[in-house]
Write an enzyme that holds these catalytic residues in place. Structure first.
Site, mmCIF file in Angstrom:
data_model
loop_
_atom_site.group_PDB
_atom_site.id
_atom_site.type_symbol
_atom_site.label_atom_id
_atom_site.label_comp_id
_atom_site.label_asym_id
_atom_site.label_seq_id
_atom_site.Cartn_x
_atom_site.Cartn_y
_atom_site.Cartn_z
ATOM 1 N N HIS A 1 0.775 -1.119 -0.193
ATOM 2 C CA HIS A 1 -0.048 -0.095 0.021
ATOM 3 C C HIS A 1 0.825 1.337 -0.100
ATOM 4 O O HIS A 1 0.573 2.366 -0.369
ATOM 5 C CB HIS A 1 -0.846 -0.168 1.028
ATOM 6 N N PHE B 1 -0.919 -8.147 4.856
ATOM 7 C CA PHE B 1 0.520 -7.590 4.857
ATOM 8 C C PHE B 1 0.335 -6.212 4.020
ATOM 9 O O PHE B 1 1.254 -6.024 3.155
ATOM 10 C CB PHE B 1 1.258 -8.541 4.226
ATOM 11 N N CYS B 2 -0.565 -5.216 4.266
ATOM 12 C CA CYS B 2 -0.496 -4.160 3.616
ATOM 13 C C CYS B 2 -0.460 -4.434 2.215
ATOM 14 O O CYS B 2 -0.088 -3.376 1.412
ATOM 15 C CB CYS B 2 0.362 -3.194 4.143
ATOM 16 N N ALA B 3 -0.903 -5.253 1.624
ATOM 17 C CA ALA B 3 -0.948 -5.500 0.148
ATOM 18 C C ALA B 3 -2.216 -6.251 -0.114
ATOM 19 O O ALA B 3 -2.099 -7.178 -0.773
ATOM 20 C CB ALA B 3 0.247 -6.232 -0.244
ATOM 21 N N CYS C 1 -3.791 -2.918 8.706
ATOM 22 C CA CYS C 1 -2.747 -3.836 8.352
ATOM 23 C C CYS C 1 -3.072 -5.288 8.679
ATOM 24 O O CYS C 1 -2.594 -5.971 9.649
ATOM 25 C CB CYS C 1 -1.573 -3.367 9.021
#
Ligand code: PLP
Length: 460
Positions: free
Chosen positions: A131, A380-382, A400
């Site tokens: 992100h 994982f912030c993705a 998160c």
């Protein structure tokens, strides 16, 4: 590379000393065990060398840039020498006009770059980004962002970018943002080829090296990327600093990222009552406020330590650890390792997986509570990437992570294990053993959900 092939390679180096290697943590089943830090991709432990360097400097700590005293001058030299060391580490010196700007982190570096984009810049970014590299670009209304679908091979990444760039021509300034190594799969992206594609279409490229820099040497000129961003805390230097390095022109043409002292060279009152400001034209333009000299020095110390240890040996050792983990997980049919580019893709020590029949938060909690192993679970912030890899439906975005199912229920999240220069063999061996035991025998303790996370139930 198989374990035996790597073991035959005598250039494999020993783990580098890091802080926390002797820390004991309690097990819910009784007793204590030394903590196995396997969450390097989030924040790596500090290198002992970095800690020692910072401790040696600490008594001499002083204000940077504006102080007349001896320690201020010493600290200013240290700060600027740190910049020079990092520039050398990144190969910046070989290209005219590159600058190293100190920031707080990769997130801060990429937001700084987003803020200084020329008017009407077109940005191209893969949906697979963290992100921090996915989200900063839409903040300016004049910036148009093209989100590219997840490629399934490195060549497809290059082709996808090529096509997107060609289809949208002509455009003015353009920027491609790409990660060097995925924070989810650890897979390396074809940075050199993407840079060539970007440049062939008149675009520039920024490399998100948050996960690459701790594992691989980076040469900005050789990769031919225009900027590199990374964080100290993932590079064994957890003192709150980050770096944006690369071309100075866009940075110097823009208004300062933060307005304030340090960024301004001259400030005067105008006759109409207003204020005129002359901003610096060096890196200081975007470093307003008192600089984080310890953070900068810690990063420089880490760069030095990694260079002196030798990346060849560090990479060889890490590949050995990766092979052990992958071979171990491959023996457990219930485990599915997430991958965009397939088994043969070159990668760093970051792996995400799901375990059939297990909620990822439950599994991660059991690794911690029963084995003293620290991993991570979530998205994982993705979020777009992990959902693509899991094939799951979008759910309410969490910061998160995401809402969890109850222990034992199937999860829409994954588990990530990550390691690096300080990881001893025993930590990955314990991890593989723990995964096998948990899958074969189940957890030995009861867990409950608290604030959306699984925790050992100690109420009985
Ligand atoms: N980019 C990648 C690939 C990352 O893995 C991370 C953090 O996990 C970031 C950017 C953001 O780094 P920071 O939180 O240090 O700003």
């Amino acid at each position: 590379m198989s374990v035996s092939a790597v073991a035959a390679d005598r250039s494999v180096c020993a783990p580098l000393p890091v802080l926390g290697r002797d820390v004991l943590v309690p097990l819910v089943t009784g007793g204590e065990v030394d903590y196995a830090a396997l969450d390097y991709a989030a924040s790596a432990p500090a290198l002992q060398r970095v800690w020692d360097d910072v401790a040696a400097y600490a008594p001499y700590y002083g204000s940077v840039h504006r102080g007349a005293g001896y320690l201020s001058q010493l600290s200013t030299d240290l700060f600027e020498n740190s910049r020079a060391t990092i520039a050398k580490f990144l190969g910046c010196g070989r290209r005219e006009g590159d600058q190293v700007v100190f920031t707080r982190s990769t997130t801060d570096s990429l937001n700084l770059l987003a803020a200084v984009l020329p008017q009407n810049t077109r940005v191209f970014v893969f949906e697979t980004e963290h992100h921090a590299s996915l989200l900063p670009w839409e903040q300016r209304p004049d910036t148009a962002v093209t989100y590219l679908n997840a490629p399934r091979t490195p060549q497809q990444a290059v082709d996808t970018l090529e096509k997107a760039l060609a289809e949208r021509e002509p455009y003015g300034p353009a920027l491609v943002c790409v990660t060097g190594a995925s924070n989810v799969t650890g897979e390396l992206w074809p940075v050199r080829e993407l840079a060539a594609a970007a440049h062939a279409h008149g675009a520039r490229i920024v490399l998100d090296a948050a996960q690459l820099a701790p594992h691989h040497p980076i040469d900005i000129a050789e990769l031919d990327v225009d900027w590199v961003a990374f964080s100290g805390h993932k590079l064994y230097a957890p003192f709150g600093a980050g770096v944006l390095a690369g071309r100075a022109d866009w940075l110097q043409a823009a208004e300062p990222y933060l307005a304030g002292g340090g960024a301004s060279r001259k400030v005067s009152r105008r006759t109409d009552g207003g204020v005129d400001v002359e901003w610096h034209t060096t890196a200081a333009r975007h470093e307003a406020g008192s600089p984080n000299v310890i953070g900068a020095y810690a990063i420089a110390s880490a760069c030095q330590a990694l260079t002196e240890a030798g990346f060849d040996g560090l990479v060889a050792r890490e590949q050995e650890l990766i092979a052990r983990v992958r071979e171990g997980l491959a023996e457990v049919p219930e485990v599915k390792v997430l991958s965009l580019f397939g088994d043969d893709a070159p990668r760093v020590g970051v792996l995400s997986f799901v375990v059939e029949g297990w909620n990822s938060s439950h599994f991660a909690a059991a690794l911690s509570a029963e084995y003293g192993i620290g991993v991570r679970d979530g998205l994982f912030c993705a979020h777009p990437l992990v959902r693509t890899l899991l094939g799951s439906e979008p759910q309410e975005p969490g910061e998160c992570g995401a809402p969890e199912a109850a222990p034992g229920e199937r999860s829409l999240n994954a588990i990530r294990v990550s390691f690096g220069a300080g990881t001893p063999d025993e930590h990955v061996e314990r991890f593989v053993r723990a995964v096998k035991e948990l899958v074969a025998d189940g957890a030995r303790w009861n867990y409950r959900t608290e604030d959306g996370r699984c925790v050992p139930d100690t109420s009985a």
